[in-house]
Design a protein around this motif. Sequence first.
Motif, PDB file in Angstrom:
ATOM      1  N   VAL A  12      80.493  36.911 -55.603  1.00  0.00           N
ATOM      2  CA  VAL A  12      81.843  37.437 -55.362  1.00  0.00           C
ATOM      3  C   VAL A  12      81.941  37.892 -53.912  1.00  0.00           C
ATOM      4  CG1 VAL A  12      83.581  39.133 -56.038  1.00  0.00           C
ATOM      5  CG2 VAL A  12      82.018  38.224 -57.749  1.00  0.00           C
ATOM      6  N   ILE A  13      83.043  37.519 -53.256  1.00  0.00           N
ATOM      7  CA  ILE A  13      83.277  37.950 -51.879  1.00  0.00           C
ATOM      8  C   ILE A  13      84.749  38.345 -51.740  1.00  0.00           C
ATOM      9  CG2 ILE A  13      83.903  35.673 -50.930  1.00  0.00           C
ATOM     10  CD1 ILE A  13      82.100  36.363 -48.496  1.00  0.00           C
ATOM     11  N   ASP A  14      85.020  39.281 -50.854  1.00  0.00           N
ATOM     12  CA  ASP A  14      86.395  39.683 -50.570  1.00  0.00           C
ATOM     13  C   ASP A  14      86.993  38.693 -49.571  1.00  0.00           C
ATOM     14  OD1 ASP A  14      88.646  40.825 -49.197  1.00  0.00           O
ATOM     15  OD2 ASP A  14      88.085  42.790 -49.966  1.00  0.00           O
ATOM     16  N   ALA A  15      88.018  37.953 -50.028  1.00  0.00           N
ATOM     17  CA  ALA A  15      88.691  36.973 -49.166  1.00  0.00           C
ATOM     18  C   ALA A  15      90.137  37.419 -48.989  1.00  0.00           C
ATOM     19  CB  ALA A  15      88.623  35.580 -49.790  1.00  0.00           C
ATOM     20  N   GLY A  16      90.421  38.077 -47.879  1.00  0.00           N
ATOM     21  CA  GLY A  16      91.773  38.556 -47.618  1.00  0.00           C
ATOM     22  C   GLY A  16      92.255  39.555 -48.654  1.00  0.00           C
ATOM     23  N   GLY A  17      91.335  40.371 -49.153  1.00  0.00           N
ATOM     24  CA  GLY A  17      91.702  41.375 -50.148  1.00  0.00           C
ATOM     25  C   GLY A  17      91.638  40.888 -51.585  1.00  0.00           C
ATOM     26  N   ILE A  18      91.217  39.626 -51.788  1.00  0.00           N
ATOM     27  CA  ILE A  18      91.115  39.061 -53.136  1.00  0.00           C
ATOM     28  C   ILE A  18      89.639  38.854 -53.476  1.00  0.00           C
ATOM     29  CG2 ILE A  18      91.654  37.041 -54.568  1.00  0.00           C
ATOM     30  CD1 ILE A  18      94.189  36.678 -52.800  1.00  0.00           C
ATOM     31  N   ALA A  19      89.165  39.515 -54.530  1.00  0.00           N
ATOM     32  CA  ALA A  19      87.773  39.350 -54.974  1.00  0.00           C
ATOM     33  C   ALA A  19      87.624  37.930 -55.522  1.00  0.00           C
ATOM     34  CB  ALA A  19      87.431  40.385 -56.033  1.00  0.00           C
ATOM     35  N   VAL A  60      76.709  23.436 -50.355  1.00  0.00           N
ATOM     36  CA  VAL A  60      77.909  23.202 -51.157  1.00  0.00           C
ATOM     37  C   VAL A  60      78.475  24.541 -51.609  1.00  0.00           C
ATOM     38  CG1 VAL A  60      77.219  20.893 -51.887  1.00  0.00           C
ATOM     39  CG2 VAL A  60      76.544  22.844 -53.283  1.00  0.00           C
ATOM     40  N   ILE A  61      79.783  24.713 -51.417  1.00  0.00           N
ATOM     41  CA  ILE A  61      80.450  25.984 -51.713  1.00  0.00           C
ATOM     42  C   ILE A  61      81.695  25.662 -52.539  1.00  0.00           C
ATOM     43  CG2 ILE A  61      81.481  28.054 -50.715  1.00  0.00           C
ATOM     44  CD1 ILE A  61      80.038  27.171 -48.038  1.00  0.00           C
ATOM     45  N   ALA A  62      81.812  26.302 -53.700  1.00  0.00           N
ATOM     46  CA  ALA A  62      82.922  25.989 -54.599  1.00  0.00           C
ATOM     47  C   ALA A  62      83.559  27.276 -55.115  1.00  0.00           C
ATOM     48  CB  ALA A  62      82.439  25.127 -55.757  1.00  0.00           C
ATOM     49  N   PRO A  63      84.720  27.652 -54.580  1.00  0.00           N
ATOM     50  CA  PRO A  63      85.402  28.874 -55.040  1.00  0.00           C
ATOM     51  C   PRO A  63      86.371  28.603 -56.192  1.00  0.00           C
ATOM     52  CG  PRO A  63      86.550  27.999 -53.131  1.00  0.00           C
ATOM     53  CD  PRO A  63      85.408  27.043 -53.416  1.00  0.00           C
ATOM     54  N   ASP A  64      86.622  29.637 -56.990  1.00  0.00           N
ATOM     55  CA  ASP A  64      87.771  29.628 -57.888  1.00  0.00           C
ATOM     56  C   ASP A  64      88.979  30.032 -57.040  1.00  0.00           C
ATOM     57  OD1 ASP A  64      86.077  29.101 -60.009  1.00  0.00           O
ATOM     58  OD2 ASP A  64      86.209  31.099 -60.905  1.00  0.00           O
ATOM     59  N   ILE A  65      89.934  29.114 -56.892  1.00  0.00           N
ATOM     60  CA  ILE A  65      91.130  29.383 -56.092  1.00  0.00           C
ATOM     61  C   ILE A  65      91.949  30.491 -56.766  1.00  0.00           C
ATOM     62  CG2 ILE A  65      93.255  28.348 -55.150  1.00  0.00           C
ATOM     63  CD1 ILE A  65      90.667  27.225 -53.962  1.00  0.00           C
ATOM     64  N   VAL A  66      92.598  31.328 -55.969  1.00  0.00           N
ATOM     65  CA  VAL A  66      93.363  32.446 -56.534  1.00  0.00           C
ATOM     66  C   VAL A  66      94.359  31.934 -57.591  1.00  0.00           C
ATOM     67  CG1 VAL A  66      95.141  32.444 -54.687  1.00  0.00           C
ATOM     68  CG2 VAL A  66      94.675  34.538 -56.013  1.00  0.00           C
ATOM     69  N   GLY A  67      94.341  32.605 -58.747  1.00  0.00           N
ATOM     70  CA  GLY A  67      95.150  32.176 -59.886  1.00  0.00           C
ATOM     71  C   GLY A  67      94.346  31.448 -60.939  1.00  0.00           C
ATOM     72  N   PHE A  68      93.131  31.037 -60.562  1.00  0.00           N
ATOM     73  CA  PHE A  68      92.273  30.265 -61.463  1.00  0.00           C
ATOM     74  C   PHE A  68      90.927  30.974 -61.659  1.00  0.00           C
ATOM     75  CE2 PHE A  68      95.108  27.179 -59.488  1.00  0.00           C
ATOM     76  CZ  PHE A  68      95.515  26.398 -60.567  1.00  0.00           C
ATOM     77  N   GLY A  69      90.300  30.655 -62.783  1.00  0.00           N
ATOM     78  CA  GLY A  69      88.924  31.077 -62.995  1.00  0.00           C
ATOM     79  C   GLY A  69      88.726  32.570 -62.944  1.00  0.00           C
ATOM     80  N   TYR A  70      87.629  32.990 -62.316  1.00  0.00           N
ATOM     81  CA  TYR A  70      87.224  34.395 -62.306  1.00  0.00           C
ATOM     82  C   TYR A  70      87.534  35.101 -60.990  1.00  0.00           C
ATOM     83  CZ  TYR A  70      85.182  33.305 -66.741  1.00  0.00           C
ATOM     84  OH  TYR A  70      85.030  32.922 -68.046  1.00  0.00           O
ATOM     85  N   LEU A  88      92.176  30.049 -49.130  1.00  0.00           N
ATOM     86  CA  LEU A  88      91.060  29.211 -48.674  1.00  0.00           C
ATOM     87  C   LEU A  88      90.623  29.592 -47.266  1.00  0.00           C
ATOM     88  CD1 LEU A  88      91.994  25.645 -49.952  1.00  0.00           C
ATOM     89  CD2 LEU A  88      89.902  26.898 -50.488  1.00  0.00           C
ATOM     90  N   LEU A  89      91.591  29.789 -46.386  1.00  0.00           N
ATOM     91  CA  LEU A  89      91.282  30.160 -45.004  1.00  0.00           C
ATOM     92  C   LEU A  89      90.584  31.522 -44.951  1.00  0.00           C
ATOM     93  CD1 LEU A  89      91.746  28.931 -42.183  1.00  0.00           C
ATOM     94  CD2 LEU A  89      93.790  30.359 -42.014  1.00  0.00           C
ATOM     95  N   ASP A  90      91.107  32.485 -45.707  1.00  0.00           N
ATOM     96  CA  ASP A  90      90.476  33.810 -45.771  1.00  0.00           C
ATOM     97  C   ASP A  90      89.061  33.724 -46.331  1.00  0.00           C
ATOM     98  OD1 ASP A  90      92.723  35.073 -44.737  1.00  0.00           O
ATOM     99  OD2 ASP A  90      93.538  35.625 -46.697  1.00  0.00           O
ATOM    100  N   PHE A  91      88.866  32.825 -47.291  1.00  0.00           N
ATOM    101  CA  PHE A  91      87.542  32.635 -47.899  1.00  0.00           C
ATOM    102  C   PHE A  91      86.544  32.086 -46.873  1.00  0.00           C
ATOM    103  CE2 PHE A  91      84.682  29.700 -50.293  1.00  0.00           C
ATOM    104  CZ  PHE A  91      83.972  30.659 -51.005  1.00  0.00           C
TER     105      PHE A  91
END
Length: 275
Positions: A12-19, A60-70, A88-91
């Motif tokens: 988990v990482i903080d990306a623009g205020g979104i965990a 390889v880096i695979a995030p759950d985009i905001v609105g999806f997943g965890y 994505l940019l914040d991530f």
Amino acid sequence: MKHENSPEHGLVIDAGGIATNYHDQGEGYPTLFIHGSGPGVTAWANWRLVLPVLATQMRVIAPDIVGFGYTQRPEGIRYGRQVWVKHLLDFIDALGLDKVNLVGNSFGGALALAMAVDHPERVNKLVLMGSVGVAFELTPGLDAVWGYEPSIASMKALLEVFAFNHDLVNDDLARMRYEASIRPGFQEAFASMFPAPRQAGIDKLTVPVEQLSTLKNRTLIVHGHEDQVIPVANSHRLFELLENAELHVFRKCGHWVQIEHAERFASLLKEFLRS
């Protein structure tokens, strides 16, 4: 920070205020994998067969985009292309990455193209798989995906739309994916993203032709010939528009190239991203 014990939970990482929940494996040049927009989808569900294989050669880096997943769903957020691209940019910024390869599946392909157009200095190579991002008429398959109402029967029918090989679809998988789709917050967020009339959802993810034709990124375009969700004509159109593109179409393959042809898909990516 590490999540609870489930393969879909990663770091988990903080990306623009979104965990933001994400997976990060391997070493070398960073390649970011952007999942599709199916109900209950997570980065891990989308890419689980290819990430470990590709991680032997690259990061390889695979995030759950905001609105999806965890990934955290901020109160009152209005989902759309700008919000997703900013996330994505914040991530990427949060990870301290300057430039990445992008691999986008379906909805994720549209985000990859939008990133390349809006932030060209951050994007190296592109891989587009069954991609949205050009204009097309809503298919019955995509209408069913975006209009999903939770039930095991609905999920099984959807999986049969996704896969050409119905041997991949059984009651256990349908139950598992149905249960994924009704986790707290999942369906509420999903239902708000692509309301009817759903053609508007496609149009909002479409990148203008004049912008696409300026892209110089080396691009690998991949599609299943029997895709019922996103027409294979999309990839032929992208091939016409992107001057440094190559196109690979799989016969006997639906919307799930990375699952139905996982080994071949991974080898294509290894070769393309190495060279």
